[in-house]
Design an enzyme around this catalytic site. Structure first.
Site, PDB file in Angstrom:
ATOM      1  N   HIS A 185       0.890  -1.157   0.000  1.00 40.08           N
ATOM      2  CA  HIS A 185       0.000   0.000   0.000  1.00 40.08           C
ATOM      3  C   HIS A 185       0.926   1.204   0.000  1.00 40.08           C
ATOM      4  O   HIS A 185       1.427   1.618   1.044  1.00 40.08           O
ATOM      5  CB  HIS A 185      -0.908  -0.004   1.222  1.00 40.08           C
ATOM      6  CG  HIS A 185      -1.896   1.124   1.227  1.00 40.08           C
ATOM      7  ND1 HIS A 185      -3.208   0.960   1.607  1.00 40.08           N
ATOM      8  CD2 HIS A 185      -1.784   2.441   0.902  1.00 40.08           C
ATOM      9  CE1 HIS A 185      -3.848   2.119   1.517  1.00 40.08           C
ATOM     10  NE2 HIS A 185      -2.989   3.036   1.097  1.00 40.08           N
ATOM     11  N   ASP A 312      -9.528  -5.740  -4.148  1.00 35.01           N
ATOM     12  CA  ASP A 312      -9.447  -5.087  -2.843  1.00 35.01           C
ATOM     13  C   ASP A 312     -10.790  -5.228  -2.109  1.00 35.01           C
ATOM     14  O   ASP A 312     -11.332  -4.282  -1.564  1.00 35.01           O
ATOM     15  CB  ASP A 312      -9.053  -3.619  -2.967  1.00 35.01           C
ATOM     16  CG  ASP A 312      -8.626  -2.996  -1.638  1.00 35.01           C
ATOM     17  OD1 ASP A 312      -8.540  -3.728  -0.627  1.00 35.01           O
ATOM     18  OD2 ASP A 312      -8.380  -1.775  -1.604  1.00 35.01           O
TER      19      ASP A 312
END
Length: 494
Positions: A185, A312
């Site tokens: 991330h 996701d």
């Protein structure tokens, strides 16, 4: 003497890396036994006529949060895997930010034991890393994980952030030494902390994107590129949201750095005005960007810059989503919608593209490339003889409207409610078993016999010739844990 197979799919447009072919597949046990041309179908215990629809390889969703253990009020493997199967997904790779997080290699077997008997799809795990668990990477075995998730910033369900550049350096060095691919991330927490200190948090969703700006991703991606260049570490950046990040990462890959990136369907489907309209329903980290970014990401999908599409899938309950702006957690369900959104978006943006080409491109980014990056090519990612019999029968022309009643995720809602989708999986087969049958009004599901898969270490380039390549930075000086924990808590981005 002819062989009587367990399952035969006839009348299909079979999607392979070499193109689309009329015919079908025959399954013996859990594997694909043969791929045959139209008019030459073998016999089988069960035969299904695909009726001219496409036979896609089972998709690999390499970015899901099925919330086990500790957060199962949001999602669990029974519901998450139903959503995956309904979306043509047959393999998932789950993220480590659970409670407790998956940061001990030995805990992977414990997590697999929790999942066993509850999953319709096969699965792997990404390992996590915290400031205190960096040395665990040295004993990580491929059976446990071949990838490690690094959060360079955080949020409600991701409190374990790597802020210290010395610690980040160590992670990249050890990962390169041990053949581990990092999945990141990549947003810079320092950028967001500076913004937090300089202004009040947004009171409404009209200011949400500007309070979580693209500069965070640009700065972090630049740091990752520098570290990949320094150590030769394989790195895969998740949910890239801006045109600048996409352009940088494509350039880095084209000069030979082992860096790839993912785009999510929601960054391809929504834009910043949608966040103002839909609010917390599409509150995400990274935030949804503008139409220009959406267009550039689509270009990268089509020109091969994007390596993988990951959902996701990160559900939160309706009660959590309707909290005040500062408190509503980011994330949405997505594994069921991944193929639907990708196919619909591609058909609408590129109406002149032949349907066969659309399907080959989808198979590449959502099955073949994830298998390559995450060590699954021996079993998954393609329709080929000897591989697992993972595929879905996909109708590309049906048009339908998504509603909450279609949602299989535990939270019972979808950000795409009210969307008109083009295309739909009718049947999903995982290792020869029908795990989803949507041909009737009420879908039927198979048995939860998904397995914890083995994987191979990623094939990495030779280490970068550098004085740094063998010099692993020492651990940072120990800090008082109470003070460090308090600081971490205070600085986690909401």
């Amino acid at each position: 003497m002819s062989t009587n197979h367990d399952l035969v799919i006839t009348g299909a447009r079979v999607v392979t890396p070499d193109g689309v072919h009329d015919g079908g597949v025959a399954v013996s046990g859990e594997r694909i036994a043969t791929i045959f041309a139209a008019g030459s179908a073998p016999t089988g215990e069960r035969t299904i006529d695909a009726g001219g629809r496409y036979l896609l390889p089972g998709l690999i969703d390499s970015h899901v949060h099925f919330r086990t253990p500790g957060l199962t009020h949001k999602e669990d493997w029974a519901h998450g895997s139903r959503a995956a199967a309904a979306g043509g997904v047959t393999t998932v790779i789950d993220m480590p930010n659970t409670e407790p997080p998956l940061v001990e290699p030995e805990a992977a077997a414990d997590k697999a034991a929790l999942v066993a008997g509850h999953s319709l799809v096969d699965y792997r795990f990404h390992m996590g890393v915290t400031v205190d668990s960096v040395e665990n990477l040295r004993r990580l075995e491929p059976r446990q994980a071949t990838t490690v998730k690094v959060f360079m910033t955080g949020h409600h369900t991701a409190p374990n952030i790597i802020r210290d550049p010395v610690v980040l350096d160590r992670i990249f060095a050890i990962a390169a030494e041990h053949g581990i691919r990092l999945v990141l991330h990549a947003e810079d927490d320092g950028v967001f902390s500076l913004i937090d200190e300089s202004q009040e948090p947004p009171a409404g969703y009209d200011a949400y994107e500007s309070a979580h700006p693209r500069s965070g991703g640009i700065v972090a991606s630049s740091r990752v590129i520098d570290l990949v260049r320094k150590y030769g570490t394989a790195a895969h950046i998740l949910h890239v949201s801006s045109s600048e990040e996409s352009d940088m990462l494509k350039a880095a890959n084209r000069i030979g750095l082992p860096i790839t990136y993912e785009v999510t369907p929601h960054h391809l489907s929504f834009s910043a005005p949608d966040t103002q309209r839909l609010g917390a329903r599409i509150r995400l980290r990274p935030a949804i960007r503008c139409l220009k970014d959406q267009g550039r990401l689509w270009e990268a999908v089509m020109d091969g810059g994007v390596a993988t599409i990951g959902s996701d899938h990160a559900p939160h309950t309706k009660e959590e989503k309707v909290l005040a702006v500062a408190d509503a957690p980011p994330g949405l369900p997505g594994t069921q919608e991944m193929l639907l959104a990708l196919h619909t978006g591609m058909r609408r943006r590129y109406p002149e593209m032949p349907q066969d080409e659309v399907m080959v491109r989808i198979a590449r980014v959502a099955a073949e490339r994830p298998a390559e990056l995450f060590g699954l090519t021996a079993r998954k990612g393609r329709i080929a003889v000897g591989l697992d019999a993972d595929f879905s029968v996909f109708d590309p022309d049906t048009t339908w409207i998504m509603s909450a009643e279609h949602a299989q995720a535990k939270v019972g809602w979808s950000a795409y409610e009210g969307w008109t989708f083009t295309g739909r999986p009718e049947l999903t087969v995982r290792r020869g078993e029908i795990v989803y049958d949507g041909r009737e009004e009420t879908p039927r599901f198979g048995t939860p016999t998904g397995i914890w898969l083995d994987a191979e270490r990623p094939v990495l380039p030779d280490p970068v010739p550098s004085e740094h390549a063998t010099a692993v930075p020492p651990p940072p000086p120990a800090q008082p844990r109470a003070a460090e924990s308090a600081a971490d808590t205070d600085r986690v981005r909401l």
